[in-house]
Design a protein around this motif. Sequence first.
Motif, PDB file in Angstrom:
ATOM      1  N   VAL A  75     -44.190 -18.987   9.579  1.00  0.00           N
ATOM      2  CA  VAL A  75     -44.871 -18.020   8.736  1.00  0.00           C
ATOM      3  C   VAL A  75     -45.774 -19.024   8.059  1.00  0.00           C
ATOM      4  O   VAL A  75     -45.695 -20.099   7.391  1.00  0.00           O
ATOM      5  CB  VAL A  75     -43.930 -17.365   7.654  1.00  0.00           C
ATOM      6  N   THR A  76     -47.158 -18.411   7.809  1.00  0.00           N
ATOM      7  CA  THR A  76     -48.057 -18.996   7.058  1.00  0.00           C
ATOM      8  C   THR A  76     -48.236 -18.118   5.827  1.00  0.00           C
ATOM      9  O   THR A  76     -48.194 -16.757   5.944  1.00  0.00           O
ATOM     10  CB  THR A  76     -49.576 -19.075   7.737  1.00  0.00           C
ATOM     11  N   LEU A  77     -48.528 -18.702   4.643  1.00  0.00           N
ATOM     12  CA  LEU A  77     -48.707 -18.017   3.267  1.00  0.00           C
ATOM     13  C   LEU A  77     -50.112 -17.733   2.885  1.00  0.00           C
ATOM     14  O   LEU A  77     -50.660 -17.199   2.079  1.00  0.00           O
ATOM     15  CB  LEU A  77     -47.970 -18.443   2.259  1.00  0.00           C
ATOM     16  N   GLN A  78     -51.274 -18.333   3.826  1.00  0.00           N
ATOM     17  CA  GLN A  78     -52.413 -18.171   3.354  1.00  0.00           C
ATOM     18  C   GLN A  78     -53.241 -16.962   3.182  1.00  0.00           C
ATOM     19  O   GLN A  78     -54.010 -16.867   2.282  1.00  0.00           O
ATOM     20  CB  GLN A  78     -53.300 -19.113   4.485  1.00  0.00           C
ATOM     21  N   PRO A  79     -53.108 -15.879   4.167  1.00  0.00           N
ATOM     22  CA  PRO A  79     -53.794 -14.625   3.967  1.00  0.00           C
ATOM     23  C   PRO A  79     -53.547 -13.903   2.619  1.00  0.00           C
ATOM     24  O   PRO A  79     -52.450 -14.117   1.848  1.00  0.00           O
ATOM     25  CB  PRO A  79     -53.190 -13.600   5.198  1.00  0.00           C
ATOM     26  N   ALA A  80     -54.647 -13.526   2.137  1.00  0.00           N
ATOM     27  CA  ALA A  80     -54.988 -12.892   0.649  1.00  0.00           C
ATOM     28  C   ALA A  80     -54.195 -11.622   0.489  1.00  0.00           C
ATOM     29  O   ALA A  80     -54.264 -11.087  -0.643  1.00  0.00           O
ATOM     30  CB  ALA A  80     -56.167 -12.879   0.237  1.00  0.00           C
ATOM     31  N   ALA A  81     -54.194 -10.761   1.590  1.00  0.00           N
ATOM     32  CA  ALA A  81     -53.466  -9.322   1.504  1.00  0.00           C
ATOM     33  C   ALA A  81     -53.250  -9.042   2.879  1.00  0.00           C
ATOM     34  O   ALA A  81     -53.445  -9.632   4.012  1.00  0.00           O
ATOM     35  CB  ALA A  81     -54.778  -8.439   0.936  1.00  0.00           C
ATOM     36  N   GLY A  82     -52.986  -7.580   3.066  1.00  0.00           N
ATOM     37  CA  GLY A  82     -52.417  -7.053   4.209  1.00  0.00           C
ATOM     38  C   GLY A  82     -53.381  -7.230   5.245  1.00  0.00           C
ATOM     39  O   GLY A  82     -53.311  -7.251   6.330  1.00  0.00           O
ATOM     40  N   ALA A  83     -54.615  -6.365   5.010  1.00  0.00           N
ATOM     41  CA  ALA A  83     -55.606  -6.344   6.115  1.00  0.00           C
ATOM     42  C   ALA A  83     -55.878  -7.658   6.395  1.00  0.00           C
ATOM     43  O   ALA A  83     -56.410  -8.100   7.376  1.00  0.00           O
ATOM     44  CB  ALA A  83     -56.613  -5.630   5.679  1.00  0.00           C
ATOM     45  N   PRO A 102     -49.063 -22.909  17.649  1.00  0.00           N
ATOM     46  CA  PRO A 102     -50.032 -23.707  17.443  1.00  0.00           C
ATOM     47  C   PRO A 102     -51.600 -23.147  16.800  1.00  0.00           C
ATOM     48  O   PRO A 102     -52.256 -23.917  16.577  1.00  0.00           O
ATOM     49  CB  PRO A 102     -50.253 -24.002  18.994  1.00  0.00           C
ATOM     50  N   TYR A 103     -51.811 -21.934  16.690  1.00  0.00           N
ATOM     51  CA  TYR A 103     -53.016 -21.157  16.359  1.00  0.00           C
ATOM     52  C   TYR A 103     -52.678 -20.778  14.939  1.00  0.00           C
ATOM     53  O   TYR A 103     -53.663 -20.308  14.133  1.00  0.00           O
ATOM     54  CB  TYR A 103     -52.953 -20.016  17.172  1.00  0.00           C
ATOM     55  N   LEU A 104     -51.743 -21.220  14.123  1.00  0.00           N
ATOM     56  CA  LEU A 104     -51.568 -20.868  12.690  1.00  0.00           C
ATOM     57  C   LEU A 104     -52.655 -21.542  12.105  1.00  0.00           C
ATOM     58  O   LEU A 104     -53.226 -22.479  12.425  1.00  0.00           O
ATOM     59  CB  LEU A 104     -50.282 -21.409  12.333  1.00  0.00           C
ATOM     60  N   PRO A 105     -53.260 -20.924  10.780  1.00  0.00           N
ATOM     61  CA  PRO A 105     -54.133 -21.163   9.986  1.00  0.00           C
ATOM     62  C   PRO A 105     -53.420 -22.509   9.644  1.00  0.00           C
ATOM     63  O   PRO A 105     -52.631 -22.907   9.276  1.00  0.00           O
ATOM     64  CB  PRO A 105     -54.318 -20.147   9.034  1.00  0.00           C
ATOM     65  N   LYS A 106     -54.838 -23.638   9.735  1.00  0.00           N
ATOM     66  CA  LYS A 106     -54.367 -24.917   8.677  1.00  0.00           C
ATOM     67  C   LYS A 106     -54.908 -25.058   7.461  1.00  0.00           C
ATOM     68  O   LYS A 106     -55.901 -24.175   6.878  1.00  0.00           O
ATOM     69  CB  LYS A 106     -54.830 -26.142   9.536  1.00  0.00           C
ATOM     70  N   PRO A 107     -54.435 -25.843   6.537  1.00  0.00           N
ATOM     71  CA  PRO A 107     -53.245 -26.677   6.922  1.00  0.00           C
ATOM     72  C   PRO A 107     -51.799 -25.757   6.927  1.00  0.00           C
ATOM     73  O   PRO A 107     -51.481 -24.934   6.520  1.00  0.00           O
ATOM     74  CB  PRO A 107     -53.320 -27.480   5.529  1.00  0.00           C
ATOM     75  N   VAL A 108     -50.885 -26.356   7.672  1.00  0.00           N
ATOM     76  CA  VAL A 108     -49.481 -25.827   7.924  1.00  0.00           C
ATOM     77  C   VAL A 108     -48.702 -26.778   7.081  1.00  0.00           C
ATOM     78  O   VAL A 108     -48.528 -27.907   6.911  1.00  0.00           O
ATOM     79  CB  VAL A 108     -49.214 -26.055   9.499  1.00  0.00           C
ATOM     80  N   TYR A 138     -53.146 -31.221   8.602  1.00  0.00           N
ATOM     81  CA  TYR A 138     -54.346 -30.563   8.979  1.00  0.00           C
ATOM     82  C   TYR A 138     -54.566 -30.997  10.406  1.00  0.00           C
ATOM     83  O   TYR A 138     -55.658 -30.528  10.888  1.00  0.00           O
ATOM     84  CB  TYR A 138     -55.256 -31.500   8.058  1.00  0.00           C
ATOM     85  N   ASP A 139     -53.831 -31.818  10.974  1.00  0.00           N
ATOM     86  CA  ASP A 139     -54.036 -32.172  12.335  1.00  0.00           C
ATOM     87  C   ASP A 139     -53.560 -30.953  13.376  1.00  0.00           C
ATOM     88  O   ASP A 139     -52.206 -31.274  13.811  1.00  0.00           O
ATOM     89  CB  ASP A 139     -53.249 -33.417  12.682  1.00  0.00           C
ATOM     90  N   ARG A 140     -54.165 -30.109  13.542  1.00  0.00           N
ATOM     91  CA  ARG A 140     -53.649 -28.895  14.176  1.00  0.00           C
ATOM     92  C   ARG A 140     -54.862 -28.248  15.131  1.00  0.00           C
ATOM     93  O   ARG A 140     -55.662 -27.621  14.695  1.00  0.00           O
ATOM     94  CB  ARG A 140     -53.302 -27.582  13.403  1.00  0.00           C
ATOM     95  N   SER A 150     -55.671 -24.641  15.776  1.00  0.00           N
ATOM     96  CA  SER A 150     -55.728 -23.557  14.822  1.00  0.00           C
ATOM     97  C   SER A 150     -56.549 -23.039  14.809  1.00  0.00           C
ATOM     98  O   SER A 150     -57.823 -23.298  15.215  1.00  0.00           O
ATOM     99  CB  SER A 150     -55.645 -24.626  13.533  1.00  0.00           C
ATOM    100  N   ILE A 151     -56.667 -21.626  14.210  1.00  0.00           N
ATOM    101  CA  ILE A 151     -57.834 -20.874  13.960  1.00  0.00           C
ATOM    102  C   ILE A 151     -58.590 -21.409  12.775  1.00  0.00           C
ATOM    103  O   ILE A 151     -59.737 -20.607  12.648  1.00  0.00           O
ATOM    104  CB  ILE A 151     -57.334 -19.302  13.959  1.00  0.00           C
ATOM    105  N   GLY A 152     -58.184 -22.218  12.174  1.00  0.00           N
ATOM    106  CA  GLY A 152     -58.846 -22.782  11.005  1.00  0.00           C
ATOM    107  C   GLY A 152     -58.165 -22.062   9.783  1.00  0.00           C
ATOM    108  O   GLY A 152     -57.622 -21.351   9.481  1.00  0.00           O
ATOM    109  N   ARG A 153     -58.819 -22.651   8.514  1.00  0.00           N
ATOM    110  CA  ARG A 153     -58.270 -22.162   7.492  1.00  0.00           C
ATOM    111  C   ARG A 153     -58.864 -20.585   7.030  1.00  0.00           C
ATOM    112  O   ARG A 153     -59.970 -20.330   7.415  1.00  0.00           O
ATOM    113  CB  ARG A 153     -58.944 -22.990   6.310  1.00  0.00           C
ATOM    114  N   VAL A 154     -58.172 -19.696   6.814  1.00  0.00           N
ATOM    115  CA  VAL A 154     -58.592 -18.434   6.471  1.00  0.00           C
ATOM    116  C   VAL A 154     -58.726 -18.069   4.971  1.00  0.00           C
ATOM    117  O   VAL A 154     -59.079 -16.973   4.450  1.00  0.00           O
ATOM    118  CB  VAL A 154     -57.655 -17.291   7.143  1.00  0.00           C
ATOM    119  N   LYS A 155     -58.504 -19.010   4.086  1.00  0.00           N
ATOM    120  CA  LYS A 155     -58.050 -18.762   2.570  1.00  0.00           C
ATOM    121  C   LYS A 155     -58.311 -20.241   1.711  1.00  0.00           C
ATOM    122  O   LYS A 155     -57.702 -20.997   2.347  1.00  0.00           O
ATOM    123  CB  LYS A 155     -57.003 -18.151   2.301  1.00  0.00           C
ATOM    124  N   PRO A 156     -59.467 -20.247   0.760  1.00  0.00           N
ATOM    125  CA  PRO A 156     -59.403 -21.302   0.182  1.00  0.00           C
ATOM    126  C   PRO A 156     -58.024 -21.855  -0.185  1.00  0.00           C
ATOM    127  O   PRO A 156     -57.399 -21.114  -0.887  1.00  0.00           O
ATOM    128  CB  PRO A 156     -60.309 -20.887  -0.864  1.00  0.00           C
TER     129      PRO A 156
END
Length: 493
Positions: free
Chosen positions: A133-141, A297-303, A315-317, A320-326
């Motif tokens: 699981v990644t906790l980065q996304p800011a909301a459902g959409a 392997p494609y989870l947003p980084k950092p993991v 950060y060595d991913r 990864s699709i990259g960071r999706v949230k500051p």
Amino acid sequence: MHKENQPLIFENSVPGRVGYSLPEFDVPEMDLTELIPSGYIREQEPELPEVSELDIMRHYTALSKRNHGVDSGFYPLGSCTMKYNPKMNETAARMNGFAHLHPLQEEDTVQGALELMYDLQEHLVEITGMDAVTLQPAAGAHGEWTGLMMIRAYHYANGDKGRTKVIVPDSAHGTNPASAVVAGFETVTVKSNDQGLVDLEDLKRVVGPDTAALMLTNPNTLGLFEENILEMAEIVHGAGGKLYYDGANLNAVMSKARPGDMGFDVVHLNLHKTFTGPHGGGGPGSGPVGVKSDLIPYLPKPVLTKENDKFVLDYDRPSSIGRVKPYFGNFGINVRAYTYIRTMGPDGLKAVTEYAVLNANYMMRRLAPYFDLPYDRHCKHEFVLSGSRQKKLGVRTLDVAKRLLDFGYHPPTIYFPLNVEECIMIEPTETESKETLDAFIDAMIQIAKEAEENPEIVQEAPHTTVIGRLDETLAARKPVLRYKKEVETPQEV
């Protein structure tokens, strides 16, 4: 129009009255034109209200009383899970060790916060049946988009760039097709059958070598459990596509069934729904995303990982699709959700589901004699009625919603999903008492009787609110975005 006994603060303004005091000006005065072009400097004072501090306090207190929230009343907004937010969660989120952190601190100085996030990830893995699981996304959409971007990266990595289409049921949340388009996909609609479930034959028709994923909510937006989910997973996986789970309705199956066991490859969760983060008012939300192992392997980084009893941000991913949230997501909501999960425990989370489903079925059966019930079968956490019976009497679903305001209730979701005529979508959640449910049911029954005996009172509602029935078309096309004091026109003698 505002009622005469509730004037706006502008209408209380008296020239020369002051409600604030500022410290002495302690910097050298300078010519503002040295910093700002003269064309951007005011030549006249702004037309702000001149009021006392007491006037200001009463103004904002009065506004707060006009607002509706889950702490002030029942909020049966279908598909939104507007349940009570325990104040224990708020206390935990405001602890100095959490509330006063800075996101740029060194990892060594925030090990407690990282441990909480890591532990939350592990709990969500267990609850959903996913592998990470990644906790980065800011909301459902935002979680939907993140999941779809990982699916796209997966297909691209396998040289499968021809998978350009995402299948979406006709009863899906509106964010599903929107997220798919933003992620660069085309959308294809799959129809529902006469039971309100995905039509398997239509799914077989639309699935193919260009299918990237099927986006599905289970139970679906009608509040019905997709009984054929294993067959659907076999169809989509057989064509090389992935299954995406919209977690908006997880409150109906939490600790009873897991998306990962149903065959889903990606899932997003709404911590501000199922896990009691504050919901409404524009946020903040939180939309963690869980994935099966082939998508890790494609989870947003950092993991966030754990190495030798230390929590680190990896950060060595390279895939990864990259960071999706500051930074690392909306941390305060994570704290609230973690507190809720640890407070409830496995048995408590299971009871949440049981009471959410019980409340919805109780309300549905009590209201069925007074409104049309499109799908007369056991529902999960929410259900849909149709106001088509009332429409024949000249009373629309919108009128029913407006009339509910006179009883002090926030209306349920209306006209969604789109495949039910005059739709009324109700989700009571597990936190409401039987007394509250009965009072709301009685109000709905009274409105149904009024539609038969005195339709005008419903058609002209609301009658008790500060602002009456608005011209909604005009309000949408020509909104008034700033206050203008009304000037009385002198009457001719």
